[in-house]
Design a protein around this motif. Structure first.
Motif, short mmCIF file in Angstrom:
data_model
loop_
_atom_site.label_atom_id
_atom_site.label_comp_id
_atom_site.label_asym_id
_atom_site.label_seq_id
_atom_site.Cartn_x
_atom_site.Cartn_y
_atom_site.Cartn_z
N GLY A 1 -8.44 23.48 10.81
CA GLY A 1 -9.76 22.94 10.57
C GLY A 1 -10.72 24.00 10.10
N ALA A 2 -11.77 23.54 9.48
CA ALA A 2 -12.81 24.44 8.97
C ALA A 2 -14.15 23.74 9.09
N GLY A 3 -15.19 24.55 9.07
CA GLY A 3 -16.54 24.00 9.14
C GLY A 3 -16.77 23.30 10.46
N THR A 4 -17.42 22.15 10.42
CA THR A 4 -17.77 21.41 11.63
C THR A 4 -16.56 20.85 12.36
N LEU A 5 -15.40 20.85 11.73
CA LEU A 5 -14.19 20.31 12.34
C LEU A 5 -13.17 21.39 12.68
N ALA A 6 -13.60 22.64 12.69
CA ALA A 6 -12.70 23.73 13.09
C ALA A 6 -12.39 23.59 14.58
N PRO A 7 -11.13 23.82 14.98
CA PRO A 7 -10.79 23.74 16.40
C PRO A 7 -11.65 24.71 17.21
N ALA A 8 -12.14 24.23 18.35
CA ALA A 8 -12.98 25.07 19.22
C ALA A 8 -12.14 25.95 20.14
N ASP A 9 -10.84 25.70 20.19
CA ASP A 9 -9.94 26.46 21.07
C ASP A 9 -10.06 27.95 20.79
N GLY A 10 -10.40 28.71 21.82
CA GLY A 10 -10.54 30.15 21.66
C GLY A 10 -9.26 30.85 21.29
N ASP A 11 -8.11 30.21 21.54
CA ASP A 11 -6.82 30.80 21.18
C ASP A 11 -6.37 30.43 19.77
N ALA A 12 -7.16 29.63 19.07
CA ALA A 12 -6.79 29.22 17.71
C ALA A 12 -6.72 30.44 16.79
N LEU A 13 -5.76 30.42 15.90
CA LEU A 13 -5.60 31.46 14.90
C LEU A 13 -6.73 31.36 13.88
N ALA A 14 -7.43 32.45 13.63
CA ALA A 14 -8.53 32.46 12.66
C ALA A 14 -8.08 33.19 11.41
N LEU A 15 -8.33 32.59 10.27
CA LEU A 15 -7.95 33.17 8.98
C LEU A 15 -9.10 33.05 7.99
N PRO A 16 -9.27 34.06 7.12
CA PRO A 16 -10.29 33.93 6.07
C PRO A 16 -9.88 32.82 5.11
N HIS A 17 -10.88 32.27 4.44
CA HIS A 17 -10.62 31.14 3.53
C HIS A 17 -11.58 31.21 2.35
N ARG A 18 -11.03 31.05 1.19
CA ARG A 18 -11.80 31.15 -0.05
C ARG A 18 -12.97 30.17 -0.10
N TRP A 19 -12.77 28.97 0.45
CA TRP A 19 -13.73 27.90 0.26
C TRP A 19 -14.73 27.75 1.40
N THR A 20 -14.55 28.49 2.51
CA THR A 20 -15.46 28.34 3.65
C THR A 20 -15.86 29.72 4.17
N ALA A 21 -17.14 29.89 4.43
CA ALA A 21 -17.64 31.19 4.89
C ALA A 21 -17.09 31.57 6.26
N GLU A 22 -16.91 30.60 7.14
CA GLU A 22 -16.44 30.89 8.51
C GLU A 22 -14.93 30.98 8.61
N GLY A 23 -14.22 30.66 7.55
CA GLY A 23 -12.77 30.69 7.57
C GLY A 23 -12.17 29.43 8.15
N VAL A 24 -10.88 29.51 8.41
CA VAL A 24 -10.09 28.38 8.91
C VAL A 24 -9.57 28.75 10.28
N ARG A 25 -9.48 27.78 11.16
CA ARG A 25 -8.89 27.99 12.49
C ARG A 25 -7.72 27.04 12.63
N ALA A 26 -6.63 27.55 13.21
CA ALA A 26 -5.42 26.76 13.37
C ALA A 26 -4.92 26.81 14.80
N THR A 27 -4.56 25.66 15.32
CA THR A 27 -3.88 25.60 16.61
C THR A 27 -2.41 25.39 16.30
N VAL A 28 -1.62 26.41 16.62
CA VAL A 28 -0.21 26.40 16.23
C VAL A 28 0.58 27.29 17.18
#
Length: 137
Positions: free
Chosen positions: A10-37
């Motif tokens: 997820g990204a933006g307002t729908l990025a996972p709030a889980d503190g353990d989520a993997l955070a990655l930079p993303h071309r299209w979003t300033a805050e990046g992408v977060r993944a629960t995996v």
């Protein structure tokens, strides 16, 4: 019942709030992408699908001048016991946008057609390994 190897990106307002989520930079979003995996091969395959769909949603929305405040994509599937053959991958999309329902429906159709990793998986992907073993120095 086969195990469900679900991942969410997820990204933006729908990025996972889980503190353990993997955070990655993303071309299209300033805050990046977060993944629960989880770090298994099954989860990583589904992460590739979900990540590609998310990325292409932003790319195609940008090309159509559609605002996306947030996107979340969950991909999941199972594997046959014994062979580990995939039983298929499904993905669900949530969007936070002011675009109309018709614009969102068209965006989802376009992305389903152009997203590279889902297209490759649908076609079947040959995977090979060189015959000589790799050795570290």
């Amino acid at each position: 019942m086969p195990e469900d190897f679900a991942v969410t990106v997820g990204a933006g307002t729908l990025a996972p709030a889980d503190g353990d989520a993997l955070a990655l930079p993303h071309r299209w979003t300033a805050e990046g992408v977060r993944a629960t995996v989880s770090f298994t091969g099954a989860h990583l395959l589904h992460l590739a699908v979900a990540g590609c769909v998310l990325n292409d949603l932003y790319r195609e929305a940008h090309a159509r001048d559609l605002p996306l405040a947030g996107v979340a994509v969950t991909a999941r599937g199972g594997f046959a016991p014994g062979t580990w053959a995939s039983t298929g991958v499904t993905y669900e999309v949530r969007v936070d946008t002011t675009a109309t329902d018709a614009e969102v429906a068209l965006l989802l159709e376009v992305v389903d057609e152009v997203a590279e990793i889902p297209r490759a998986v649908r076609q079947g992907v040959p995977v090979s390994r060189p015959t000589a073993p790799a050795r570290s120095g």
